[in-house]
Design an enzyme around this catalytic site. Structure first.
Site, mmCIF file in Angstrom:
data_model
loop_
_atom_site.group_PDB
_atom_site.id
_atom_site.type_symbol
_atom_site.label_atom_id
_atom_site.label_comp_id
_atom_site.label_asym_id
_atom_site.label_seq_id
_atom_site.Cartn_x
_atom_site.Cartn_y
_atom_site.Cartn_z
ATOM 1 C CE LYS A 151 -2.183 -1.166 3.936
ATOM 2 N NZ LYS A 151 -1.437 -2.060 4.497
ATOM 3 N NE ARG A 199 -3.684 -1.183 10.755
ATOM 4 C CZ ARG A 199 -2.762 -0.421 9.859
ATOM 5 N NH1 ARG A 199 -2.764 0.375 9.795
ATOM 6 N NH2 ARG A 199 -1.097 -1.197 9.375
ATOM 7 N NE ARG A 201 7.874 -3.052 5.992
ATOM 8 C CZ ARG A 201 6.482 -2.660 6.467
ATOM 9 N NH1 ARG A 201 5.460 -2.266 4.735
ATOM 10 N NH2 ARG A 201 5.801 -3.195 6.525
ATOM 11 N NE ARG A 213 6.488 -0.088 10.177
ATOM 12 C CZ ARG A 213 5.776 -0.715 9.453
ATOM 13 N NH1 ARG A 213 5.897 -0.027 8.265
ATOM 14 N NH2 ARG A 213 4.396 -1.054 10.209
ATOM 15 N NE ARG A 249 2.610 -4.995 10.825
ATOM 16 C CZ ARG A 249 3.505 -4.376 10.715
ATOM 17 N NH1 ARG A 249 4.554 -5.324 11.104
ATOM 18 N NH2 ARG A 249 3.335 -3.570 9.710
HETATM 19 P P1 AMP Z 1 1.579 0.640 9.579
HETATM 20 O O1 AMP Z 1 2.911 1.691 9.089
HETATM 21 O O2 AMP Z 1 -0.052 1.447 8.408
HETATM 22 O O3 AMP Z 1 1.501 -0.530 9.238
HETATM 23 O O4 AMP Z 1 1.425 1.012 10.960
HETATM 24 C C1 AMP Z 1 2.212 0.665 12.197
HETATM 25 C C2 AMP Z 1 1.146 0.636 13.169
HETATM 26 O O5 AMP Z 1 0.620 1.270 13.801
HETATM 27 C C3 AMP Z 1 0.049 -0.722 13.113
HETATM 28 O O6 AMP Z 1 0.691 -1.746 13.866
HETATM 29 C C4 AMP Z 1 -0.717 0.260 14.194
HETATM 30 O O7 AMP Z 1 0.223 -0.471 15.330
HETATM 31 C C5 AMP Z 1 -0.300 1.656 14.523
HETATM 32 N N1 AMP Z 1 -1.545 2.225 13.528
HETATM 33 C C6 AMP Z 1 -1.019 2.332 11.827
HETATM 34 N N2 AMP Z 1 -2.870 3.241 11.512
HETATM 35 C C7 AMP Z 1 -3.827 2.734 12.275
HETATM 36 C C8 AMP Z 1 -5.167 2.705 12.310
HETATM 37 N N3 AMP Z 1 -5.501 2.979 11.423
HETATM 38 N N4 AMP Z 1 -5.885 2.769 13.078
HETATM 39 C C9 AMP Z 1 -5.188 1.593 14.711
HETATM 40 N N5 AMP Z 1 -3.944 2.214 14.581
HETATM 41 C C10 AMP Z 1 -3.195 2.210 13.685
#
Ligand code: AMP
Length: 195
Positions: A13, A88, A127, A136, A147
Site C-alpha cells: 500500500k 482499520r 523489509r 521498524r 498484526r
Molecule cells: P502501518 O505502518 O500502517 O503498518 O502501521 C503501523 C502500526 O501503527 C500498526 O501496526 C498500528 O499499531 C498503528 N496504526 C496505524 N494505523 C492505524 C489505524 N488506522 N488504527 C489503529 N492503529 C494503527
C-alpha cells in the site's frame, strides 16, 4: 478524489501510494507514518502509541480518528487524498464517513490488495533486513503474526463495509510493482480502461 488503500501489512500500500502521489497529484496519508513520527518526537500521542505499535496492536480508534481529522483539514488535501492504513476498524470507517459528509464528500474508491500470507511474511522479513538502522520495531515474524491476527479480526470487516457501497476494486498485489501500479491507475482513471 478520495481513495483508500486497503490490505494486510506488507501488501504494498505504502509503496504504491508513494508512486501515485506524483501521478495523481494528491497526498498519501499514512497513519502508520504519522504515528511513527509522533513516537520519534515523543509527543503525548506518540507516548500512548509506542508500546502498542511495538507489539503489533492497533492504537485506539479515537487517537487515529483525531489524527486523520486534523490532517485532512490541511489545504493540500483539498483536491483529494490517498489513505494508507486507515480505516482499520469499522468504527474508524464510520467516523471517516461522518467527517467527510460534513464537507459533502465521500470515499470514491477502495483499492483492495490481495497477497498470499506466505509472500507477506517474506516481504516483511526482507523489509526488516533492508532497513538497517531504520528498521521498524514491528517488522519481524512474531509481531507480523499479531498484526495479521488483528487484521483478520478487526480490519477485514472494513472491506465488507465498503463492498456494500459498491466502491471496492480488488488488485492482485502479487505482481511486480509497476504492474500493480498500472492496475491501480486503470481502476482510478476510467479513460485508461477504454483505451
Ligand atoms: P502501518 O505502518 O500502517 O503498518 O502501521 C503501523 C502500526 O501503527 C500498526 O501496526 C498500528 O499499531 C498503528 N496504526 C496505524 N494505523 C492505524 C489505524 N488506522 N488504527 C489503529 N492503529 C494503527
Amino acid at each position: 478524489m478520495i481513495v483508500i488503500f486497503f490490505g494486510p501489512p506488507g501488501a504494498g500500500k505504502g509503496t504504491q501510494c508513494q508512486i501515485l502521489e506524483e501521478k495523481l497529484g494528491i497526498p498519501q496519508l499514512s497513519t502508520g507514518d504519522m504515528l511513527r513520527t509522533a513516537v520519534a518526537s515523543g509527543t503525548p500521542v506518540g507516548r500512548k502509541a509506542e508500546t502498542l505499535m511495538k507489539e503489533g496492536k492497533l492504537v485506539p480508534d479515537e487517537l487515529v480518528i483525531a489524527i486523520i481529522a486534523n490532517r485532512i483539514a490541511v489545504p493540500d488535501c483539498a483536491k483529494g487524498f490517498m489513505l494508507d492504513g486507515f480505516p482499520r476498524t469499522v468504527a474508524q470507517a464510520e467516523a471517516l464517513e461522518a467527517m467527510l459528509a460534513e464537507q459533502k464528500l465521500a470515499v470514491d474508491k477502495v483499492i483492495a490488495f490481495e497477497v498470499d500470507e506466505e509472500e507477506l511474511l517474506e516481504r516483511i522479513i526482507k523489509r526488516g533486513k533492508e532497513a538497517g538502522a531504520a528498521k521498524r520495531a514491528d517488522d519481524n515474524p512474531e509481531v507480523f503474526r499479531k498484526r495479521m491476527a488483528d487484521y483478520r479480526a478487526q480490519t477485514a470487516p472494513v472491506l465488507s463495509y465498503y463492498k456494500k457501497k459498491g466502491i471496492v476494486v480488488t488488485i492482485d498485489g502479487m505482481h511486480d510493482i509497476p504492474i500493480v501500479t498500472a492496475q491501480i491507475e486503470g481502476a482510478l482513471i476510467p479513460e485508461k480502461n477504454q483505451s
